[in-house]
Design a protein around this motif. Structure first.
Motif, PDB file in Angstrom:
ATOM      1  N   GLU A 115      37.935  48.649  27.609  1.00  0.00           N
ATOM      2  CA  GLU A 115      39.253  48.006  27.564  1.00  0.00           C
ATOM      3  C   GLU A 115      39.389  46.956  28.659  1.00  0.00           C
ATOM      4  O   GLU A 115      39.926  45.857  28.428  1.00  0.00           O
ATOM      5  CB  GLU A 115      40.364  49.062  27.699  1.00  0.00           C
ATOM      6  N   GLN A 116      38.915  47.267  29.862  1.00  0.00           N
ATOM      7  CA  GLN A 116      38.972  46.304  30.957  1.00  0.00           C
ATOM      8  C   GLN A 116      38.106  45.092  30.655  1.00  0.00           C
ATOM      9  O   GLN A 116      38.505  43.946  30.904  1.00  0.00           O
ATOM     10  CB  GLN A 116      38.525  46.959  32.263  1.00  0.00           C
ATOM     11  N   ASP A 139      33.440  40.563  43.464  1.00  0.00           N
ATOM     12  CA  ASP A 139      32.319  40.928  44.348  1.00  0.00           C
ATOM     13  C   ASP A 139      32.525  40.366  45.754  1.00  0.00           C
ATOM     14  O   ASP A 139      31.639  39.741  46.333  1.00  0.00           O
ATOM     15  CB  ASP A 139      31.012  40.399  43.733  1.00  0.00           C
ATOM     16  N   ARG A 140      33.707  40.567  46.288  1.00  0.00           N
ATOM     17  CA  ARG A 140      34.000  40.094  47.645  1.00  0.00           C
ATOM     18  C   ARG A 140      33.554  41.121  48.670  1.00  0.00           C
ATOM     19  O   ARG A 140      33.689  42.332  48.453  1.00  0.00           O
ATOM     20  CB  ARG A 140      35.495  39.808  47.801  1.00  0.00           C
ATOM     21  N   ARG A 141      33.053  40.616  49.773  1.00  0.00           N
ATOM     22  CA  ARG A 141      32.600  41.508  50.842  1.00  0.00           C
ATOM     23  C   ARG A 141      33.768  42.335  51.377  1.00  0.00           C
ATOM     24  O   ARG A 141      34.894  41.850  51.515  1.00  0.00           O
ATOM     25  CB  ARG A 141      31.983  40.677  51.968  1.00  0.00           C
ATOM     26  N   ASN A 142      33.485  43.609  51.659  1.00  0.00           N
ATOM     27  CA  ASN A 142      34.476  44.545  52.222  1.00  0.00           C
ATOM     28  C   ASN A 142      35.667  44.784  51.293  1.00  0.00           C
ATOM     29  O   ASN A 142      36.771  45.090  51.747  1.00  0.00           O
ATOM     30  CB  ASN A 142      34.986  44.049  53.585  1.00  0.00           C
ATOM     31  N   SER A 143      35.441  44.613  49.973  1.00  0.00           N
ATOM     32  CA  SER A 143      36.501  44.895  49.007  1.00  0.00           C
ATOM     33  C   SER A 143      35.998  45.898  47.978  1.00  0.00           C
ATOM     34  O   SER A 143      34.801  45.955  47.678  1.00  0.00           O
ATOM     35  CB  SER A 143      36.934  43.605  48.291  1.00  0.00           C
ATOM     36  N   ASP A 144      36.903  46.691  47.451  1.00  0.00           N
ATOM     37  CA  ASP A 144      36.586  47.659  46.417  1.00  0.00           C
ATOM     38  C   ASP A 144      36.594  46.946  45.065  1.00  0.00           C
ATOM     39  O   ASP A 144      37.646  46.473  44.617  1.00  0.00           O
ATOM     40  CB  ASP A 144      37.617  48.782  46.424  1.00  0.00           C
ATOM     41  N   PRO A 145      35.426  46.838  44.380  1.00  0.00           N
ATOM     42  CA  PRO A 145      35.382  46.111  43.105  1.00  0.00           C
ATOM     43  C   PRO A 145      36.369  46.642  42.072  1.00  0.00           C
ATOM     44  O   PRO A 145      36.978  45.861  41.336  1.00  0.00           O
ATOM     45  CB  PRO A 145      33.932  46.307  42.638  1.00  0.00           C
ATOM     46  N   LYS A 146      36.540  47.966  42.018  1.00  0.00           N
ATOM     47  CA  LYS A 146      37.472  48.536  41.058  1.00  0.00           C
ATOM     48  C   LYS A 146      38.894  48.043  41.316  1.00  0.00           C
ATOM     49  O   LYS A 146      39.623  47.683  40.393  1.00  0.00           O
ATOM     50  CB  LYS A 146      37.429  50.063  41.112  1.00  0.00           C
ATOM     51  N   GLU A 147      39.281  48.042  42.591  1.00  0.00           N
ATOM     52  CA  GLU A 147      40.624  47.583  42.935  1.00  0.00           C
ATOM     53  C   GLU A 147      40.779  46.083  42.677  1.00  0.00           C
ATOM     54  O   GLU A 147      41.850  45.621  42.263  1.00  0.00           O
ATOM     55  CB  GLU A 147      40.937  47.907  44.395  1.00  0.00           C
ATOM     56  N   GLN A 148      39.699  45.318  42.902  1.00  0.00           N
ATOM     57  CA  GLN A 148      39.751  43.881  42.637  1.00  0.00           C
ATOM     58  C   GLN A 148      40.006  43.608  41.161  1.00  0.00           C
ATOM     59  O   GLN A 148      40.817  42.748  40.805  1.00  0.00           O
ATOM     60  CB  GLN A 148      38.446  43.211  43.081  1.00  0.00           C
ATOM     61  N   VAL A 149      39.298  44.334  40.290  1.00  0.00           N
ATOM     62  CA  VAL A 149      39.523  44.174  38.849  1.00  0.00           C
ATOM     63  C   VAL A 149      40.939  44.604  38.484  1.00  0.00           C
ATOM     64  O   VAL A 149      41.634  43.920  37.706  1.00  0.00           O
ATOM     65  CB  VAL A 149      38.481  44.973  38.034  1.00  0.00           C
ATOM     66  N   LEU A 153      43.912  42.425  36.568  1.00  0.00           N
ATOM     67  CA  LEU A 153      44.508  42.841  35.302  1.00  0.00           C
ATOM     68  C   LEU A 153      45.969  43.222  35.444  1.00  0.00           C
ATOM     69  O   LEU A 153      46.700  43.237  34.458  1.00  0.00           O
ATOM     70  CB  LEU A 153      43.709  44.002  34.708  1.00  0.00           C
ATOM     71  N   ARG A 154      46.401  43.523  36.670  1.00  0.00           N
ATOM     72  CA  ARG A 154      47.827  43.799  36.899  1.00  0.00           C
ATOM     73  C   ARG A 154      48.638  42.516  36.914  1.00  0.00           C
ATOM     74  O   ARG A 154      49.839  42.536  36.714  1.00  0.00           O
ATOM     75  CB  ARG A 154      48.032  44.531  38.236  1.00  0.00           C
TER      76      ARG A 154
END
Length: 353
Positions: A115-116, A139-149, A153-154
């Protein structure tokens, strides 16, 4: 061309494909592409050679393909006319990059969900550079990829985050748009920038897509002038040679960029909604006040709309498209949250009512 390509290929008599990728990256000041002009002169001498040329549809490239020597020997394939359901390369690009990301980080199994991935592909709308910006953002350094996506989408209505994502050294989606606008506006006629901004504003802020001819009528400009100015940013728009066809942007990220002064930092290019919504409202009221009159569709007396079988045909026959747009959408520019009812707009409203 003759010494390095034509004569060797004629003598070898081998079947060859020559790829010229991103022709729009050339610095070419000619009215029609110099490279395409040269190819046109020699292409008939090497019938076993095919050229595969890619690039954004800049005006000098489009003119190059229209040259008599090339026109009959060329097939033009427009990517944005491809049915979106047939485009799979964006999905493959996402899958490969997310798989590579999962190899480097923990707890990314079975991610993103189907879905994502569907939503990301829908958001990208076939624009590969936008997909690249999305991956760079995730794919930013020091970031959570799941939260970035999840962040992307939010907030599906804005491309601000992707616009700032680095595509390569010192290059972002925003800087790509800025460079295209810089080339389109040029360094001359700075006093004429307002006209170009007004035309772009009509494309960006219109409630429904307008044609070049309708924009010209609404703003009081010449249709040819409007078309030429839009042609200068053709790579950002879906622009037809027919001036009566609607003009659309390739991707929503461009309107998002050009109306945001924190992203479009050059005032020459920035389309300001508080400035252009009142301008569009005033032009529509003026057009209606000058043009509308009783029974323009030549209807019989004492008849209701639903009793007129050919009402749509009469509307198309008797009412100019720009007038149709004006009376269907003028109120949207009034209630957009930006428009202040100035004395001139109040007077035009009184006249209309």
């Amino acid at each position: 061309m003759d010494n390095l390509i034509v004569r060797p290929l004629k003598e070898s008599d081998i079947s060859t494909v020559i790829v010229i990728d991103t022709l729009d990256e050339c610095k070419d000041e000619e009215p029609a592409s110099a490279i395409l002009s040269v190819i046109g002169r020699f292409v008939s001498q090497i019938p076993r050679v095919k050229f595969f040329v890619t690039g954004r549809p800049e005006s000098w490239i489009r003119e190059g393909f229209r040259l008599p020597l090339l026109a009959e020997a060329t097939d033009v394939f427009v990517l944005h006319n491809v049915e979106p359901s047939l485009i799979n390369d964006i999905r493959l690009f996402f899958k490969q990059n997310f798989l590579e990301l999962a190899r480097r980080q923990w707890e990314l199994d079975d991610w993103p969900t189907k879905e994502q991935l569907d939503l990301l592909c829908e958001r990208v709308a076939g624009l590969f550079v936008y997909a690249a910006a999305t991956i760079k953002f995730v794919d930013r350094r020091n970031s959570d990829p799941k939260e970035q996506v999840n962040r992307l989408l939010r907030s599906p209505e804005s491309s601000a985050r992707e616009g700032k994502a680095k595509l390569k050294a010192n290059t972002t989606l925003d800087s790509l748009y800025m460079s295209i606008l810089q080339e389109a506006f040029g360094d001359d006629d700075l006093e004429d920038d307002h006209k170009t901004r007004s035309i772009l504003g009509a494309v960006i802020l219109a409630a429904n897509p307008l044609s070049s001819s309708a924009i010209a009528t609404l703003l009081g400009f010449g249709a040819k002038d409007v078309f030429l100015r839009l042609s200068s940013v053709h790579s950002l728009l879906i622009l037809h040679d027919d001036i009566n066809q609607p003009v659309r942007t390739f991707h929503k990220s461009f309107p998002d960029f050009i109306v945001d002064k924190t992203r479009c930092t050059n005032e020459r290019f920035h389309v300001s909604p508080p400035t252009h919504h009142p301008e569009l409202l005033a032009s529509r009221l003026e057009l209606m006040n000058q043009t509308l009159e009783k029974n323009m569709c030549n209807l019989p007396d004492a008849i209701t709309n639903h009793e007129v079988d050919d009402l749509r045909e009469r509307t198309e026959r008797y009412l100019d498209p720009s007038l149709q747009y004006a009376y269907r959408s003028w109120h949207k520019h009034l209630i957009d949250g930006y428009t202040i009812c100035t004395p001139s707009i109040a007077s035009a409203l009184r006249g209309f009512l």
